[in-house]
Design a protein around this motif. Sequence first.
Motif, PDB file in Angstrom:
ATOM      1  N   LEU A 190     -24.961 -66.730  70.033  1.00 26.80           N
ATOM      2  CA  LEU A 190     -23.821 -67.286  69.299  1.00 26.80           C
ATOM      3  C   LEU A 190     -22.522 -66.762  69.877  1.00 26.80           C
ATOM      4  O   LEU A 190     -22.469 -65.636  70.413  1.00 26.80           O
ATOM      5  N   PRO A 191     -21.430 -67.519  69.747  1.00 25.12           N
ATOM      6  CA  PRO A 191     -20.122 -67.027  70.207  1.00 25.12           C
ATOM      7  C   PRO A 191     -19.666 -65.876  69.316  1.00 25.12           C
ATOM      8  O   PRO A 191     -20.070 -65.774  68.150  1.00 25.12           O
ATOM      9  N   PRO A 192     -18.820 -64.998  69.814  1.00 22.95           N
ATOM     10  CA  PRO A 192     -18.344 -63.866  69.009  1.00 22.95           C
ATOM     11  C   PRO A 192     -17.510 -64.331  67.820  1.00 22.95           C
ATOM     12  O   PRO A 192     -16.920 -65.406  67.841  1.00 22.95           O
ATOM     13  N   LEU A 193     -17.478 -63.491  66.786  1.00 22.05           N
ATOM     14  CA  LEU A 193     -16.692 -63.806  65.594  1.00 22.05           C
ATOM     15  C   LEU A 193     -15.197 -63.719  65.891  1.00 22.05           C
ATOM     16  O   LEU A 193     -14.753 -62.860  66.657  1.00 22.05           O
ATOM     17  N   ASP A 194     -14.443 -64.573  65.260  1.00 23.80           N
ATOM     18  CA  ASP A 194     -12.987 -64.510  65.328  1.00 23.80           C
ATOM     19  C   ASP A 194     -12.508 -63.635  64.170  1.00 23.80           C
ATOM     20  O   ASP A 194     -12.547 -64.040  63.004  1.00 23.80           O
ATOM     21  N   ASP A 195     -12.058 -62.430  64.484  1.00 25.29           N
ATOM     22  CA  ASP A 195     -11.634 -61.477  63.445  1.00 25.29           C
ATOM     23  C   ASP A 195     -10.566 -62.070  62.538  1.00 25.29           C
ATOM     24  O   ASP A 195     -10.577 -61.863  61.314  1.00 25.29           O
ATOM     25  N   LYS A 196      -9.630 -62.815  63.131  1.00 27.60           N
ATOM     26  CA  LYS A 196      -8.520 -63.357  62.344  1.00 27.60           C
ATOM     27  C   LYS A 196      -9.012 -64.374  61.316  1.00 27.60           C
ATOM     28  O   LYS A 196      -8.489 -64.447  60.199  1.00 27.60           O
ATOM     29  N   VAL A 197     -10.013 -65.160  61.682  1.00 26.93           N
ATOM     30  CA  VAL A 197     -10.561 -66.142  60.746  1.00 26.93           C
ATOM     31  C   VAL A 197     -11.228 -65.439  59.571  1.00 26.93           C
ATOM     32  O   VAL A 197     -11.053 -65.832  58.401  1.00 26.93           O
ATOM     33  N   ILE A 198     -11.996 -64.390  59.858  1.00 29.11           N
ATOM     34  CA  ILE A 198     -12.673 -63.634  58.798  1.00 29.11           C
ATOM     35  C   ILE A 198     -11.648 -62.980  57.869  1.00 29.11           C
ATOM     36  O   ILE A 198     -11.757 -63.052  56.639  1.00 29.11           O
ATOM     37  N   ILE A 199     -10.630 -62.359  58.450  1.00 28.92           N
ATOM     38  CA  ILE A 199      -9.601 -61.692  57.644  1.00 28.92           C
ATOM     39  C   ILE A 199      -8.864 -62.709  56.783  1.00 28.92           C
ATOM     40  O   ILE A 199      -8.579 -62.469  55.600  1.00 28.92           O
ATOM     41  N   SER A 200      -8.558 -63.869  57.351  1.00 26.69           N
ATOM     42  CA  SER A 200      -7.868 -64.915  56.581  1.00 26.69           C
ATOM     43  C   SER A 200      -8.714 -65.372  55.396  1.00 26.69           C
ATOM     44  O   SER A 200      -8.201 -65.554  54.277  1.00 26.69           O
ATOM     45  N   ALA A 201     -10.011 -65.546  55.606  1.00 28.50           N
ATOM     46  CA  ALA A 201     -10.908 -65.964  54.524  1.00 28.50           C
ATOM     47  C   ALA A 201     -10.965 -64.899  53.436  1.00 28.50           C
ATOM     48  O   ALA A 201     -10.937 -65.217  52.232  1.00 28.50           O
ATOM     49  N   ILE A 202     -11.005 -63.638  53.843  1.00 27.71           N
ATOM     50  CA  ILE A 202     -11.045 -62.540  52.862  1.00 27.71           C
ATOM     51  C   ILE A 202      -9.734 -62.465  52.087  1.00 27.71           C
ATOM     52  O   ILE A 202      -9.726 -62.232  50.869  1.00 27.71           O
ATOM     53  N   GLU A 203      -8.620 -62.691  52.776  1.00 28.68           N
ATOM     54  CA  GLU A 203      -7.319 -62.665  52.085  1.00 28.68           C
ATOM     55  C   GLU A 203      -7.233 -63.774  51.045  1.00 28.68           C
ATOM     56  O   GLU A 203      -6.665 -63.584  49.958  1.00 28.68           O
ATOM     57  N   ASN A 204      -7.782 -64.941  51.352  1.00 23.67           N
ATOM     58  CA  ASN A 204      -7.784 -66.043  50.377  1.00 23.67           C
ATOM     59  C   ASN A 204      -8.614 -65.692  49.146  1.00 23.67           C
ATOM     60  O   ASN A 204      -8.225 -66.001  48.009  1.00 23.67           O
TER      61      ASN A 204
END
Length: 463
Positions: A190-204
């Motif tokens: 699998l491609p590596p995780l995008d940290d910014k996407v994960i952080i954005s989802a957690i912030e929401n």
Amino acid sequence: MSELLATTGTIAAIATAIVPQQGSVGIVRVSGSQALAIAQTLFHAPGKQVWESHRILYGYIRHPQTRQLVDEALLLIMKAPRSYTREDVIEFHCHGGIMAVQQVLQLCLENGARLAQAGEFTLRAFLHGRLDLTQAEGIADLVGAKSPQAAQAALAGLQGKLAHPIRQLRTNCLDILAEIEARIDFEEDLPPLDDKVIISAIENISAEISRLLATKDQGELLRSGLKVAIVGRPNVGKSSLLNAWSQSDRAIVTDLPGTTRDVVESQLVVGGIPVQVLDTAGIRATSDQVEKIGVERSRHAANTADLVLLTIDAATGWTTDDQEIYEQVQHRPLILVINKIDLVEKQFLTSLKYPQNIHHIVYTAAAQKQGISHLETAILALVKTEKLQAADMDLAINQRQAAALTQAKISLEQVQATINQQLPLDFWTIDLRGAIHALGEITGEEVTESVLDRIFSKFCIGK
């Protein structure tokens, strides 16, 4: 296993309030595998009435051995799973009062049922999947509602308006966890995780949790109400104010100072908020032992109240005694009530002196029932100033739910910190699982026995 969770067997309890010589109907509720057998043993339905689910039968309750008539009653049958507990449930609808329902309950206990514990009917509904924990707590809130708004908030919880956003938040956290664990198990595919996407989802998710947490104070206000203490020196019209406000003669009113010797209580509803009003004894130095006790109780009431109404006499103005009382209560939210304005000229009112840091002032003539609406408006304004007004009246969380949401928010903040520290993916999952667990505790998807004990022990027996 706690006694509360020992939900085997058939249970019975009186499901309506028992008031001597009052109440036209009293209900005895029975739930469990033996419910129908107990009904058939005790209840005689004359004619050709059909014993089927969701039908009401008319007849007589008799002692099974002596055949002595106990009551003329109705029998409601609700077979599983179409019942409150999803078990077989029957209800004897007896005549109200004390004796009939107590005798019927005793017969049920003698013929195969045991006495239900507090909240056990609702606990069974939860354990059988009919309700989640937020709905169960909504039922308790509805029973104890002290105002129409409190009842509406409870109904919103009962209808799942809190459970739905909580479940969605938990699902979102589970989706994030699945993404992370997939990278741990199949890193090379699998491609590596995008940290910014994960952080954005957690912030929401955290932002939605914050919105829900903002309803806690309103929830407490609707459930517990506002405790308001009327304080002041003797003979300034505190009792007249209580009587005018409650539209009753709760307190004795005379021209003699020191008439009120104890705290007099009245229950009101102001702007949808339950208000417990305490009329206190006049605070002053006295050699009268009984009055001394009343003064101490007044001080205690003032120091434990959510709001203090410091009442003074318009004709006398601000005195050294008023100043002493003010110094004792100034740490509490406070409204200055200038009473007896009907006894002075308007020009005199403008020259009254009082501490400049008192910002909430109301003018009343309690004996003439004037100024009460202004007082209520000032109280509601102060409630909003103290940020006790929730933006969403459909959501009003309680302390248990707030504690779980707070824990979930802390766990999500820790996930963000772990990501920012560039720690391995395994570390990301630890606190994310903590958030998922905390959110699951709210609805009951993840729940401990001690949590259930704490929730259902607060219910009345028969609910």
